[in-house]
Design a protein around this motif. Structure first.
Motif, PDB file in Angstrom:
ATOM      1  N   MET A   1      33.690  46.971  36.309  1.00 38.01           N
ATOM      2  CA  MET A   1      34.902  46.199  36.461  1.00 38.01           C
ATOM      3  C   MET A   1      34.521  44.747  36.777  1.00 38.01           C
ATOM      4  O   MET A   1      33.764  44.494  37.698  1.00 38.01           O
ATOM      5  N   PRO A   2      35.025  43.800  36.012  1.00 40.11           N
ATOM      6  CA  PRO A   2      34.681  42.396  36.276  1.00 40.11           C
ATOM      7  C   PRO A   2      35.325  41.902  37.568  1.00 40.11           C
ATOM      8  O   PRO A   2      36.404  42.354  37.955  1.00 40.11           O
ATOM      9  N   PHE A   3      34.637  41.007  38.223  1.00 40.94           N
ATOM     10  CA  PHE A   3      35.170  40.439  39.451  1.00 40.94           C
ATOM     11  C   PHE A   3      36.321  39.508  39.126  1.00 40.94           C
ATOM     12  O   PHE A   3      36.294  38.766  38.156  1.00 40.94           O
ATOM     13  N   THR A   4      37.331  39.533  39.953  1.00 38.81           N
ATOM     14  CA  THR A   4      38.483  38.657  39.770  1.00 38.81           C
ATOM     15  C   THR A   4      38.268  37.370  40.558  1.00 38.81           C
ATOM     16  O   THR A   4      37.429  37.303  41.465  1.00 38.81           O
ATOM     17  N   ALA A   5      39.061  36.373  40.227  1.00 40.49           N
ATOM     18  CA  ALA A   5      39.003  35.113  40.974  1.00 40.49           C
ATOM     19  C   ALA A   5      39.369  35.359  42.438  1.00 40.49           C
ATOM     20  O   ALA A   5      38.774  34.765  43.343  1.00 40.49           O
ATOM     21  N   GLU A   6      40.338  36.254  42.678  1.00 43.40           N
ATOM     22  CA  GLU A   6      40.722  36.575  44.053  1.00 43.40           C
ATOM     23  C   GLU A   6      39.535  37.148  44.820  1.00 43.40           C
ATOM     24  O   GLU A   6      39.244  36.724  45.944  1.00 43.40           O
ATOM     25  N   ALA A   7      38.823  38.097  44.219  1.00 45.30           N
ATOM     26  CA  ALA A   7      37.677  38.716  44.888  1.00 45.30           C
ATOM     27  C   ALA A   7      36.600  37.677  45.180  1.00 45.30           C
ATOM     28  O   ALA A   7      36.004  37.675  46.263  1.00 45.30           O
ATOM     29  N   GLU A   8      36.343  36.805  44.229  1.00 47.77           N
ATOM     30  CA  GLU A   8      35.338  35.757  44.443  1.00 47.77           C
ATOM     31  C   GLU A   8      35.747  34.835  45.585  1.00 47.77           C
ATOM     32  O   GLU A   8      34.918  34.470  46.423  1.00 47.77           O
ATOM     33  N   ASP A   9      37.026  34.464  45.638  1.00 45.49           N
ATOM     34  CA  ASP A   9      37.520  33.609  46.722  1.00 45.49           C
ATOM     35  C   ASP A   9      37.368  34.288  48.077  1.00 45.49           C
ATOM     36  O   ASP A   9      36.908  33.674  49.043  1.00 45.49           O
ATOM     37  N   ALA A  11      35.364  36.825  48.947  1.00 45.29           N
ATOM     38  CA  ALA A  11      33.955  37.035  49.297  1.00 45.29           C
ATOM     39  C   ALA A  11      33.287  35.734  49.720  1.00 45.29           C
ATOM     40  O   ALA A  11      32.551  35.704  50.721  1.00 45.29           O
ATOM     41  N   GLU A  12      33.550  34.674  48.999  1.00 36.19           N
ATOM     42  CA  GLU A  12      32.944  33.377  49.322  1.00 36.19           C
ATOM     43  C   GLU A  12      33.404  32.895  50.695  1.00 36.19           C
ATOM     44  O   GLU A  12      32.607  32.433  51.512  1.00 36.19           O
ATOM     45  N   PHE A  13      34.696  33.011  50.970  1.00 38.62           N
ATOM     46  CA  PHE A  13      35.248  32.613  52.255  1.00 38.62           C
ATOM     47  C   PHE A  13      34.636  33.446  53.386  1.00 38.62           C
ATOM     48  O   PHE A  13      34.214  32.902  54.409  1.00 38.62           O
ATOM     49  N   ALA A  14      34.597  34.754  53.207  1.00 36.50           N
ATOM     50  CA  ALA A  14      34.048  35.643  54.239  1.00 36.50           C
ATOM     51  C   ALA A  14      32.571  35.361  54.486  1.00 36.50           C
ATOM     52  O   ALA A  14      32.131  35.318  55.647  1.00 36.50           O
ATOM     53  N   GLY A  50      35.691  47.930  44.015  1.00 35.55           N
ATOM     54  CA  GLY A  50      34.525  47.524  43.245  1.00 35.55           C
ATOM     55  C   GLY A  50      34.548  46.063  42.830  1.00 35.55           C
ATOM     56  O   GLY A  50      33.709  45.626  42.057  1.00 35.55           O
ATOM     57  N   GLN A  51      35.486  45.300  43.367  1.00 36.46           N
ATOM     58  CA  GLN A  51      35.583  43.882  43.040  1.00 36.46           C
ATOM     59  C   GLN A  51      34.571  43.043  43.809  1.00 36.46           C
ATOM     60  O   GLN A  51      34.238  41.936  43.395  1.00 36.46           O
ATOM     61  N   ILE A  52      34.130  43.563  44.953  1.00 36.60           N
ATOM     62  CA  ILE A  52      33.087  42.928  45.763  1.00 36.60           C
ATOM     63  C   ILE A  52      32.021  43.984  45.985  1.00 36.60           C
ATOM     64  O   ILE A  52      32.321  45.114  46.365  1.00 36.60           O
TER      65      ILE A  52
END
Length: 91
Positions: A1-9, A11-14, A50-52
């Protein structure tokens, strides 16, 4: 499953705030429009979907503890060991 922009945001913030024990409630609200508890809940939901990745989750697990159902392993994959969770002595 490809990562979404939400998941990237999320994960990066956390990851960015993890060395400081997590972001303040104000910082979290300004960025995501939610309180810290809801942010943590959604963060772990993204891990469960599975997004992160679990490897990424390990980077922020101390600052944003996993929910109780994660304490014995990833609910989406029982073969994956549990993400470390700080034990603060409360039960």
């Amino acid at each position: 499953m490809p990562f979404t922009a939400e998941a990237e945001d999320f994960a990066e913030f956390a990851r960015r705030w993890a060395p400081y024990g997590g972001a303040s409630g104000e910082e979290t609200f300004l960025r995501f429009g939610m309180n810290t508890s809801r942010f943590s809940e959604r963060l772990w939901q993204l891990v469960g979907e599975g997004q992160i990745s679990n490897e990424t989750a390990e980077q922020f697990a101390d600052a944003y503890p996993a929910p109780p159902e994660w304490r014995n392993g990833n609910p989406r994959d029982e073969s994956v060991s549990a993400v470390p969770v700080a034990d603060n002595g409360s039960r």
